[in-house]
Design a protein around this motif. Structure first.
Motif, PDB file in Angstrom:
ATOM      1  N   ASN A 190     -87.336   3.557-109.171  1.00 11.56           N
ATOM      2  CA  ASN A 190     -88.434   4.340-108.604  1.00 11.56           C
ATOM      3  C   ASN A 190     -88.283   5.762-109.157  1.00 11.56           C
ATOM      4  OD1 ASN A 190     -90.058   6.019-107.052  1.00 11.56           O
ATOM      5  ND2 ASN A 190     -89.473   5.097-105.093  1.00 11.56           N
ATOM      6  N   PRO A 191     -89.237   6.253-109.947  1.00 15.64           N
ATOM      7  CA  PRO A 191     -89.064   7.570-110.565  1.00 15.64           C
ATOM      8  C   PRO A 191     -88.988   8.726-109.569  1.00 15.64           C
ATOM      9  CG  PRO A 191     -91.276   6.723-110.985  1.00 15.64           C
ATOM     10  CD  PRO A 191     -90.502   5.622-110.331  1.00 15.64           C
ATOM     11  N   LYS A 192     -89.322   8.486-108.303  1.00 14.47           N
ATOM     12  CA  LYS A 192     -89.274   9.549-107.295  1.00 14.47           C
ATOM     13  C   LYS A 192     -88.035   9.476-106.406  1.00 14.47           C
ATOM     14  CE  LYS A 192     -94.261  10.228-107.036  1.00 14.47           C
ATOM     15  NZ  LYS A 192     -94.336  11.433-107.774  1.00 14.47           N
ATOM     16  N   LEU A 193     -87.180   8.465-106.647  1.00 15.08           N
ATOM     17  CA  LEU A 193     -86.017   8.280-105.779  1.00 15.08           C
ATOM     18  C   LEU A 193     -84.846   7.713-106.571  1.00 15.08           C
ATOM     19  CD1 LEU A 193     -85.063   8.302-102.737  1.00 15.08           C
ATOM     20  CD2 LEU A 193     -85.619   5.874-102.751  1.00 15.08           C
ATOM     21  N   VAL A 194     -83.664   8.305-106.383  1.00 14.18           N
ATOM     22  CA  VAL A 194     -82.435   7.784-106.985  1.00 14.18           C
ATOM     23  C   VAL A 194     -81.724   6.958-105.917  1.00 14.18           C
ATOM     24  CG1 VAL A 194     -80.225   8.356-108.050  1.00 14.18           C
ATOM     25  CG2 VAL A 194     -82.249   9.755-108.548  1.00 14.18           C
ATOM     26  N   ALA A 195     -81.534   5.679-106.212  1.00 18.01           N
ATOM     27  CA  ALA A 195     -80.909   4.754-105.270  1.00 18.01           C
ATOM     28  C   ALA A 195     -79.394   4.754-105.439  1.00 18.01           C
ATOM     29  CB  ALA A 195     -81.454   3.348-105.501  1.00 18.01           C
ATOM     30  N   ALA A 196     -78.682   4.314-104.403  1.00 19.27           N
ATOM     31  CA  ALA A 196     -77.218   4.250-104.446  1.00 19.27           C
ATOM     32  C   ALA A 196     -76.738   3.357-105.578  1.00 19.27           C
ATOM     33  CB  ALA A 196     -76.688   3.763-103.101  1.00 19.27           C
ATOM     34  N   SER A 197     -77.462   2.292-105.855  1.00 19.43           N
ATOM     35  CA  SER A 197     -77.055   1.356-106.906  1.00 19.43           C
ATOM     36  C   SER A 197     -77.115   1.988-108.298  1.00 19.43           C
ATOM     37  CB  SER A 197     -77.945   0.113-106.872  1.00 19.43           C
ATOM     38  OG  SER A 197     -79.302   0.467-107.109  1.00 19.43           O
TER      39      SER A 197
END
Length: 196
Positions: free
Chosen positions: A54-61
């Motif tokens: 998601n270009p608006k969110l950095v996920a933990a993975s």
């Protein structure tokens, strides 16, 4: 120190170079666009590259295992709470304003639009709200009369950001922690994208 760098464009590349010159281990680069110049520079250096789901969110993975610190350099994505928890020291980012003034995507443009005689930069702790985390370090510069946002960025704010990020990396290496003081909300202003 193991760092996951989240960023883009020229500033992301110069931040990557600065981090590598400081001898820290940049174990992963996270980008919103696989064709971004930061992704290319990381691949050329043999660094693992992950493209955000998601270009608006950095996920933990998307954060490398055993990351000590997440560093953002020209990223417009929010780093999730879970991603911050995956790094021992959380995360820091550079914002080209004296936070809490000019929070948002167009901080430099609003500095010029508001005719601020003084500009500055802030390295701050990443948090749930964009540009609202505790301040690690700030510094300022004068704005030249007639200067454009791009000129101010290139002349003063980008170099200032690299210096401040470097200072905080050195601090974290020495103390295994980062300074932080809450932002004073009474001085907060927003700097949304300018469309006219």
């Amino acid at each position: 120190m193991r760092i996951t760098l989240v960023g883009s464009r020229h500033f992301g590349v110069t931040a990557l170079d600065m981090l590598r010159q400081r001898g820290v281990d940049v174990v992963r680069v996270v980008v919103a666009d696989a064709d971004d110049r930061l992704a290319g520079a990381a691949r050329a250096a043999g660094i693992d590259v992950v493209v955000q789901g998601n270009p608006k969110l950095v996920a933990a993975s998307e954060i490398a295992d055993d990351t000590d610190l997440i560093v953002t350099a020209h990223s417009h994505a929010r780093v999730s709470r879970e991603a911050l928890a995956a790094a021992k020291l959380g995360g820091i980012g550079y914002h080209p304003s004296l936070l809490p003034r000019h929070r948002g995507l167009a901080a430099v443009e609003w500095t010029i639009r508001e005719k601020d005689p003084i500009a500055g930069g802030t390295v701050y702790h990443l948090a749930d709200r964009m540009d609202a985390g505790a301040i690690a370090v700030q510094d300022w510069c004068f704005v030249k009369k007639g200067e454009t946002a791009r000129e101010l960025w290139e002349r003063a704010l980008a170099p200032l950001g690299l210096r401040l990020l470097g200072e905080m990396i050195d601090y974290a290496n020495t103390y295994h922690a980062l300074p932080g003081k809450p932002q004073d909300e009474q001085f907060a202003t927003n700097a949304p994208r300018i469309t006219d």
